[in-house]
Design a protein around this motif. Structure first.
Motif, PDB file in Angstrom:
ATOM      1  N   HIS A 182      -9.199   3.655  -9.724  1.00  0.00           N
ATOM      2  CA  HIS A 182      -8.945   4.693  -8.705  1.00  0.00           C
ATOM      3  C   HIS A 182      -7.765   4.197  -7.624  1.00  0.00           C
ATOM      4  CE1 HIS A 182     -11.332   1.478  -6.976  1.00  0.00           C
ATOM      5  NE2 HIS A 182     -11.266   2.170  -5.723  1.00  0.00           N
ATOM      6  N   GLU A 183      -7.320   3.088  -7.807  1.00  0.00           N
ATOM      7  CA  GLU A 183      -6.117   2.601  -6.863  1.00  0.00           C
ATOM      8  C   GLU A 183      -4.675   2.987  -7.563  1.00  0.00           C
ATOM      9  OE1 GLU A 183      -9.005  -0.991  -5.256  1.00  0.00           O
ATOM     10  OE2 GLU A 183      -7.170  -1.547  -6.413  1.00  0.00           O
ATOM     11  N   ALA A 184      -4.737   3.468  -8.730  1.00  0.00           N
ATOM     12  CA  ALA A 184      -3.517   3.565  -9.520  1.00  0.00           C
ATOM     13  C   ALA A 184      -2.539   4.117  -8.678  1.00  0.00           C
ATOM     14  CB  ALA A 184      -3.579   4.154 -10.789  1.00  0.00           C
ATOM     15  N   ASP A 185      -2.775   5.115  -7.903  1.00  0.00           N
ATOM     16  CA  ASP A 185      -1.894   5.921  -7.373  1.00  0.00           C
ATOM     17  C   ASP A 185      -1.381   5.318  -5.991  1.00  0.00           C
ATOM     18  OD1 ASP A 185      -1.979   8.119  -9.009  1.00  0.00           O
ATOM     19  OD2 ASP A 185      -3.287   9.472  -7.453  1.00  0.00           O
ATOM     20  N   PHE A 187      -1.313   1.852  -5.695  1.00  0.00           N
ATOM     21  CA  PHE A 187      -0.522   0.826  -6.406  1.00  0.00           C
ATOM     22  C   PHE A 187       1.025   1.442  -6.554  1.00  0.00           C
ATOM     23  CE2 PHE A 187       1.133  -1.274 -10.188  1.00  0.00           C
ATOM     24  CZ  PHE A 187       0.909  -2.752  -9.634  1.00  0.00           C
ATOM     25  N   ARG A 188       1.070   2.520  -7.014  1.00  0.00           N
ATOM     26  CA  ARG A 188       2.476   3.056  -7.421  1.00  0.00           C
ATOM     27  C   ARG A 188       3.015   3.318  -6.108  1.00  0.00           C
ATOM     28  NH1 ARG A 188      -0.386   6.113 -11.456  1.00  0.00           N
ATOM     29  NH2 ARG A 188       0.199   5.507 -13.630  1.00  0.00           N
ATOM     30  N   ARG A 189       2.260   3.939  -4.939  1.00  0.00           N
ATOM     31  CA  ARG A 189       3.177   4.207  -4.065  1.00  0.00           C
ATOM     32  C   ARG A 189       3.673   3.023  -3.218  1.00  0.00           C
ATOM     33  NH1 ARG A 189       2.596   3.726   1.034  1.00  0.00           N
ATOM     34  NH2 ARG A 189       0.930   2.442   0.908  1.00  0.00           N
ATOM     35  N   PHE A 190       2.725   1.960  -3.085  1.00  0.00           N
ATOM     36  CA  PHE A 190       3.145   0.840  -2.385  1.00  0.00           C
ATOM     37  C   PHE A 190       4.457  -0.031  -3.087  1.00  0.00           C
ATOM     38  CE2 PHE A 190       3.207  -3.831  -1.761  1.00  0.00           C
ATOM     39  CZ  PHE A 190       3.247  -3.917  -0.418  1.00  0.00           C
ATOM     40  N   TRP A 191       4.315  -0.249  -4.398  1.00  0.00           N
ATOM     41  CA  TRP A 191       5.418  -1.042  -5.289  1.00  0.00           C
ATOM     42  C   TRP A 191       6.477  -0.148  -5.296  1.00  0.00           C
ATOM     43  CZ3 TRP A 191       5.150  -6.088  -4.669  1.00  0.00           C
ATOM     44  CH2 TRP A 191       3.743  -6.510  -4.413  1.00  0.00           C
ATOM     45  N   SER A 192       6.662   1.219  -5.443  1.00  0.00           N
ATOM     46  CA  SER A 192       7.835   1.933  -5.518  1.00  0.00           C
ATOM     47  C   SER A 192       8.824   1.798  -4.412  1.00  0.00           C
ATOM     48  CB  SER A 192       7.245   3.271  -5.946  1.00  0.00           C
ATOM     49  OG  SER A 192       6.676   3.414  -7.213  1.00  0.00           O
ATOM     50  N   ALA A 193       8.014   1.498  -3.266  1.00  0.00           N
ATOM     51  CA  ALA A 193       8.665   1.536  -1.804  1.00  0.00           C
ATOM     52  C   ALA A 193       9.440   0.128  -1.551  1.00  0.00           C
ATOM     53  CB  ALA A 193       7.778   1.766  -0.736  1.00  0.00           C
ATOM     54  N   VAL A 194       9.095  -0.787  -2.419  1.00  0.00           N
ATOM     55  CA  VAL A 194       9.866  -2.240  -2.255  1.00  0.00           C
ATOM     56  C   VAL A 194      11.151  -2.444  -2.766  1.00  0.00           C
ATOM     57  CG1 VAL A 194       9.198  -4.460  -2.652  1.00  0.00           C
ATOM     58  CG2 VAL A 194       6.951  -3.170  -2.470  1.00  0.00           C
ATOM     59  N   PRO A 195      11.903  -2.731  -1.972  1.00  0.00           N
ATOM     60  CA  PRO A 195      13.325  -2.895  -2.464  1.00  0.00           C
ATOM     61  C   PRO A 195      13.473  -4.041  -3.627  1.00  0.00           C
ATOM     62  CG  PRO A 195      13.434  -2.920  -0.437  1.00  0.00           C
ATOM     63  CD  PRO A 195      11.973  -2.992  -0.479  1.00  0.00           C
ATOM     64  N   GLY A 196      14.081  -3.591  -4.656  1.00  0.00           N
ATOM     65  CA  GLY A 196      14.084  -4.625  -5.693  1.00  0.00           C
ATOM     66  C   GLY A 196      13.048  -4.578  -7.004  1.00  0.00           C
ATOM     67  N   VAL A 197      12.366  -3.657  -6.816  1.00  0.00           N
ATOM     68  CA  VAL A 197      11.310  -3.238  -7.858  1.00  0.00           C
ATOM     69  C   VAL A 197      11.906  -2.271  -8.719  1.00  0.00           C
ATOM     70  CG1 VAL A 197       9.162  -2.309  -8.353  1.00  0.00           C
ATOM     71  CG2 VAL A 197       9.137  -3.939  -6.663  1.00  0.00           C
ATOM     72  N   ASP A 198      12.219  -2.555 -10.111  1.00  0.00           N
ATOM     73  CA  ASP A 198      12.829  -1.487 -10.781  1.00  0.00           C
ATOM     74  C   ASP A 198      11.913  -0.556 -11.482  1.00  0.00           C
ATOM     75  OD1 ASP A 198      15.614  -2.417 -11.099  1.00  0.00           O
ATOM     76  OD2 ASP A 198      14.286  -4.231 -11.609  1.00  0.00           O
TER      77      ASP A 198
END
Length: 339
Positions: A182-185, A187-198
Motif C-alpha cells: 500500500h506504500e508503493a505510490d 515510495f515512488r513520490r518520495f524517491w522520484s523527487a530526490v536529485p540523482g535518482v534515475d
C-alpha cells in the motif's frame, strides 16, 4: 565479438537449440556470502551462508573466460557486496575486460566516505534496496537496519552523484510485499523527487519464502525461459555455477564449478541441454526448480530485443520495460498453482 556472441545466442533461442555457440551475456556473481541484516523474504533464512568471500582466483578466472562475450556482471548474490573487501578491485577488473558492473546494496554501510569512493569507480549501475515508505514496513523487512539512517545514506549518495555528474545509473527499488504494497505510490513520490535518482522501481517478490504455493502453471510454459539462452547465470562465492539466479534458492544443483571445467562446457553441460530441451517442448514444469520459480516469463519478442541490444543498455531499460508491459501479454507473471 560481443554483438556476434549475442547473434549466436539469438539464433540458438529462435531455433530452440539445446547446445549454444555463444556464452551468456550476463552473470550474477556472488562475490561475498556475508550479510549484516535479517530479511524474512531472503533465501539466506532457509539456506544459511558461510562468512566467506569469493577468492580472487575464482573471480579472475571467471572474468577471463567470460571476458570476450560477457557484457554485464551483477556483483550481487546472497551477501551484501559492500562487505566484500575486494569489491572496488573487482569493479575495476571487470572494467579492464570491458564488462559493465552492477551493485545492489542494503545501504547500511553507505556512508559519505564509501559513497565518494564508489562514485569514483567505473560502476555502471547501482540498485538501492529500500523495502518500504514507512519505518514500520521497512524495519519489518530489513531487520537490523534503521529506516532514517538508510534513507539518509541513499539520499546523500544520490545527491553526491547528481552534484558530481557521475555516470552511474541509480535505481531505488522496493520489493512489493504484503506489509508495504500500500506504500508503493508514496515510495515512488518520495524517491522520484530526490536529485540523482534515475529510476524508481517497485518489483514483485521473486522468492517463494513468503508464498510457497506460488509457481508457474502448465499453460505458462508456452515460451521457454530466456535465462537458459541469454543468462544471467549465477555463480556462487564458492565458484559453483547454477543455471540462473533462482535455481540455487530452489535447491537446484550446480551445473559446474569455475576452475574445474571451462565455462563453455558448463554452459553446454548435459543438465543445461536437458533443461533447454524440456523448455522448448513445453515440459519445463517437469523441472522441479522451474515449476516453483516465480520469475516472469517474457514473450519471445522481448527476449529477441534483449539480444539485439548490449547487456548494459538492457539493464538500464529494464525498469521502464517492466512498467510498460507488465499488464500486456508480453510478460507472463507466475500464478498460484491450483488457482
Amino acid at each position: 565479438m560481443r554483438a556476434w556472441n549475442r547473434a549466436r545466442l539469438l539464433w540458438g533461442y529462435l531455433r530452440k537449440q539445446e547446445r549454444l555457440a555463444g556464452l551468456p551475456v550476463e552473470y550474477i556473481v556472488e562475490t561475498t556470502a556475508k550479510c549484516n541484516l535479517y530479511c524474512p523474504m531472503c533465501p539466506r533464512e532457509t539456506h544459511p551462508q558461510p562468512k566467506e568471500d569469493m577468492t580472487a582466483g575464482v573471480f579472475d578466472q571467471l572474468v577471463r573466460e567470460a571476458g570476450r562475450s560477457a557484457e554485464h556482471m551483477m556483483l550481487i548474490g546472497l551477501g551484501e557486496p559492500l562487505l566484500d573487501p575486494r569489491i572496488f578491485d573487482r569493479i575495476e577488473y571487470c572494467e579492464r575486460h570491458n564488462i559493465s558492473t552492477l551493485l545492489s546494496t542494503n545501504g547500511t554501510l553507505l556512508d559519505e566516505e564509501l559513497s565518494e569512493r564508489l562514485l569514483r569507480t567505473p560502476l555502471a549501475h547501482i540498485t538501492l534496496s529500500f523495502d518500504g515508505a514507512s519505518r514500520e514496513s521497512f524495519e519489518f523487512y530489513r531487520k537490523g537496519a534503521r529506516f532514517e539512517r538508510v534513507r539518509d545514506n541513499f539520499v546523500r549518495f544520490a545527491r553526491l552523484k547528481h552534484e558530481r555528474r557521475a555516470p552511474v545509473q541509480v535505481v531505488v527499488q522496493m520489493v512489493r510485499l504484503e506489509r508495504n504494497a500500500h506504500e508503493a505510490d508514496e515510495f515512488r513520490r518520495f524517491w522520484s523527487a530526490v536529485p540523482g535518482v534515475d529510476q524508481v522501481r517497485v518489483k514483485a517478490d521473486e522468492t517463494n519464502l513468503l508464498q510457497p504455493l506460488a509457481g508457474h502453471r502448465p499453460e505458462d510454459w508456452k515460451h521457454p525461459c530466456h535465462y537458459l539462452w541469454r543468462g544471467p547465470m549465477y555463480v556462487k562465492h564458492s565458484g559453483d555455477v547454477y543455471p540462473c539466479c533462482q535455481s540455487y534458492m530452489l535447491d537446484g544443483r550446480p551445473v559446474g564449478r569455475i576452475g574445474e571445467s571451462p565455462l563453455v562446457e558448463i554452459w553446454n553441460s548435459d543438465e543445461m541441454q536437458r533443461m533447454r530441451r524440456l523448455h522448448t517442448t513445453g515440459r519445463a514444469g517437469e523441472i522441479g526448480i522451474c515449476s516453483r520459480c516465480l520469475t516472469t516469463i517474457p514473450h519471445p519478442l522481448l527476449v529477441a530485443a534483449s539480444l539485439l541490444l548490449h547487456g548494459k543498455r538492457v539493464r538500464r531499460l529494464l525498469p521502464w520495460v517492466e512498467r510498460l508491459v507488465c499488464f500486456s501479454r508480453l510478460l507472463r507473471p507466475p500464478r498460484r498453482r491450483g488457482s
